[in-house]
Design a protein around this motif. Structure first.
Motif, mmCIF file in Angstrom:
data_model
loop_
_atom_site.group_PDB
_atom_site.id
_atom_site.type_symbol
_atom_site.label_atom_id
_atom_site.label_comp_id
_atom_site.label_asym_id
_atom_site.label_seq_id
_atom_site.Cartn_x
_atom_site.Cartn_y
_atom_site.Cartn_z
ATOM 1 N N ILE A 1 -22.224 -17.626 21.469
ATOM 2 C CA ILE A 1 -21.829 -17.747 22.920
ATOM 3 C C ILE A 1 -23.365 -18.219 23.675
ATOM 4 O O ILE A 1 -23.067 -18.793 24.606
ATOM 5 C CB ILE A 1 -21.544 -16.333 23.398
ATOM 6 C CG1 ILE A 1 -21.165 -16.349 24.690
ATOM 7 C CG2 ILE A 1 -22.733 -15.236 23.187
ATOM 8 C CD1 ILE A 1 -19.670 -16.994 25.117
ATOM 9 N N ILE A 2 -24.507 -17.740 23.292
ATOM 10 C CA ILE A 2 -25.744 -18.198 24.059
ATOM 11 C C ILE A 2 -25.821 -19.839 23.723
ATOM 12 O O ILE A 2 -26.146 -20.439 24.702
ATOM 13 C CB ILE A 2 -26.800 -17.607 23.307
ATOM 14 C CG1 ILE A 2 -26.888 -16.142 23.541
ATOM 15 C CG2 ILE A 2 -28.402 -18.295 23.695
ATOM 16 C CD1 ILE A 2 -28.085 -15.224 23.088
ATOM 17 N N LEU A 3 -25.429 -20.346 22.758
ATOM 18 C CA LEU A 3 -25.644 -21.969 22.292
ATOM 19 C C LEU A 3 -24.593 -22.608 23.352
ATOM 20 O O LEU A 3 -24.798 -23.591 24.104
ATOM 21 C CB LEU A 3 -25.382 -22.329 21.174
ATOM 22 C CG LEU A 3 -26.439 -21.704 20.080
ATOM 23 C CD1 LEU A 3 -25.962 -22.057 18.450
ATOM 24 C CD2 LEU A 3 -27.924 -22.201 20.265
ATOM 25 N N ILE A 4 -23.427 -21.925 23.432
ATOM 26 C CA ILE A 4 -22.252 -22.442 24.317
ATOM 27 C C ILE A 4 -22.795 -22.377 25.655
ATOM 28 O O ILE A 4 -22.546 -23.389 26.503
ATOM 29 C CB ILE A 4 -20.729 -21.809 23.955
ATOM 30 C CG1 ILE A 4 -20.400 -22.256 22.510
ATOM 31 C CG2 ILE A 4 -20.089 -22.332 24.935
ATOM 32 C CD1 ILE A 4 -19.040 -21.458 22.071
ATOM 33 N N THR A 5 -23.382 -21.252 26.171
ATOM 34 C CA THR A 5 -23.804 -21.121 27.665
ATOM 35 C C THR A 5 -24.796 -22.142 27.922
ATOM 36 O O THR A 5 -24.854 -22.989 28.861
ATOM 37 C CB THR A 5 -24.294 -19.763 27.709
ATOM 38 O OG1 THR A 5 -23.260 -18.745 27.611
ATOM 39 C CG2 THR A 5 -24.624 -19.422 29.123
ATOM 40 N N ILE A 6 -25.669 -22.345 26.906
ATOM 41 C CA ILE A 6 -26.941 -23.543 27.165
ATOM 42 C C ILE A 6 -26.271 -24.749 27.255
ATOM 43 O O ILE A 6 -26.579 -25.469 28.260
ATOM 44 C CB ILE A 6 -27.832 -23.322 26.085
ATOM 45 C CG1 ILE A 6 -28.724 -22.152 26.538
ATOM 46 C CG2 ILE A 6 -28.904 -24.561 26.193
ATOM 47 C CD1 ILE A 6 -29.615 -21.628 25.007
ATOM 48 N N LEU A 7 -25.213 -25.100 26.403
ATOM 49 C CA LEU A 7 -24.704 -26.377 26.595
ATOM 50 C C LEU A 7 -24.094 -26.720 27.888
ATOM 51 O O LEU A 7 -23.961 -27.760 28.392
ATOM 52 C CB LEU A 7 -23.766 -26.756 25.486
ATOM 53 C CG LEU A 7 -24.463 -26.805 24.086
ATOM 54 C CD1 LEU A 7 -23.507 -27.180 22.907
ATOM 55 C CD2 LEU A 7 -25.409 -28.146 24.201
ATOM 56 N N VAL A 8 -22.991 -25.461 28.068
ATOM 57 C CA VAL A 8 -22.401 -25.905 29.714
ATOM 58 C C VAL A 8 -23.289 -25.916 30.584
ATOM 59 O O VAL A 8 -23.035 -26.668 31.559
ATOM 60 C CB VAL A 8 -21.702 -24.554 29.726
ATOM 61 C CG1 VAL A 8 -21.008 -24.663 31.013
ATOM 62 C CG2 VAL A 8 -20.309 -24.609 28.602
ATOM 63 N N ALA A 9 -24.613 -25.315 30.575
ATOM 64 C CA ALA A 9 -25.310 -25.312 31.701
ATOM 65 C C ALA A 9 -26.181 -26.719 31.886
ATOM 66 O O ALA A 9 -26.254 -27.186 32.763
ATOM 67 C CB ALA A 9 -26.706 -24.379 31.679
ATOM 68 N N ILE A 10 -26.330 -27.073 30.555
ATOM 69 C CA ILE A 10 -27.177 -28.679 30.645
ATOM 70 C C ILE A 10 -26.013 -29.714 31.196
ATOM 71 O O ILE A 10 -26.347 -30.479 31.864
ATOM 72 C CB ILE A 10 -27.383 -28.830 29.274
ATOM 73 C CG1 ILE A 10 -28.542 -28.139 28.853
ATOM 74 C CG2 ILE A 10 -27.865 -30.459 28.952
ATOM 75 C CD1 ILE A 10 -29.047 -28.209 27.201
ATOM 76 N N GLN B 1 -23.921 -33.410 35.218
ATOM 77 C CA GLN B 1 -22.927 -33.856 35.910
ATOM 78 C C GLN B 1 -23.075 -33.739 37.440
ATOM 79 O O GLN B 1 -22.449 -34.632 38.155
ATOM 80 C CB GLN B 1 -21.516 -33.060 35.580
ATOM 81 C CG GLN B 1 -20.199 -33.395 36.143
ATOM 82 C CD GLN B 1 -19.104 -32.778 35.680
ATOM 83 O OE1 GLN B 1 -19.121 -31.614 34.825
ATOM 84 N NE2 GLN B 1 -17.925 -32.828 36.139
ATOM 85 N N PHE B 2 -23.814 -32.919 38.037
ATOM 86 C CA PHE B 2 -23.603 -32.424 39.302
ATOM 87 C C PHE B 2 -25.065 -33.236 40.022
ATOM 88 O O PHE B 2 -25.365 -33.223 41.303
ATOM 89 C CB PHE B 2 -23.632 -31.085 39.918
ATOM 90 C CG PHE B 2 -22.183 -30.475 39.325
ATOM 91 C CD1 PHE B 2 -21.113 -30.982 40.218
ATOM 92 C CD2 PHE B 2 -22.083 -29.478 38.567
ATOM 93 C CE1 PHE B 2 -19.917 -30.490 39.889
ATOM 94 C CE2 PHE B 2 -21.054 -28.864 38.401
ATOM 95 C CZ PHE B 2 -19.734 -29.480 38.938
ATOM 96 N N SER B 3 -25.932 -33.707 39.326
ATOM 97 C CA SER B 3 -27.322 -34.250 39.768
ATOM 98 C C SER B 3 -27.073 -35.874 39.873
ATOM 99 O O SER B 3 -28.082 -36.265 40.317
ATOM 100 C CB SER B 3 -28.286 -33.806 38.611
ATOM 101 O OG SER B 3 -28.211 -34.321 37.470
#
Length: 135
Positions: free
Chosen positions: A118-127, A132-134
């Motif tokens: 879950i931590i790895l998935i959260t980090i990947l989504v944040a990146i 995407q938004f920058s």
């Protein structure tokens, strides 16, 4: 012919040390493919193929006159019941220790950082969201 037979077996690092200056702790800077690279560090044949690393004293169980956490690397006589590589806190000889199990040749010579998925998935989504938004 003897060298070929030895290549079929998996090996583990076998050592034990206590404190930051010990040779068995992390990071493990020795080249374990060279025999007798450091006093107290041994490469042993491991018929089960499962190696382990155990760290004692990381939960505040040591008194002030002790020397710090003890690290031990070894060959396990048998695999974990679920045949899964992992690191977790467990009870060993009536003490709470942090123990890692791995399957592979000299696998317990490496420092393994493990994080829950879950931590790895959260980090990947944040990146992903950041890029995407920058743009």
């Amino acid at each position: 012919m003897v060298k070929e037979a030895n290549c079929l077996h998996k090996r583990c690092v076998k050592c034990r040390s206590r404190g930051e200056l010990g040779t068995c702790g992390d990071p493990f800077p020795f080249n374990v493919t060279e025999p007798d690279a450091e006093a107290g560090i041994h490469v042993v044949a491991c018929p089960s193929g499962w190696c382990g690393k155990m760290i004692e004293g990381t939960t505040g169980a040591f008194r002030t006159d002790d020397y710090g956490a003890a690290t031990q690397r070894m060959c396990l006589q048998r695999s974990p019941s679920d045949d899964e590589e992992r690191c977790a806190y467990t009870m060993w000889n009536h003490r709470k220790v942090y123990m890692c199990f791995c399957n592979g040749d000299l696998c317990n010579s490496a420092y393994k950082i493990s994080a829950p998925p879950i931590i790895l998935i959260t980090i990947l989504v944040a990146i992903y969201n950041y890029f995407q938004f920058s743009l």
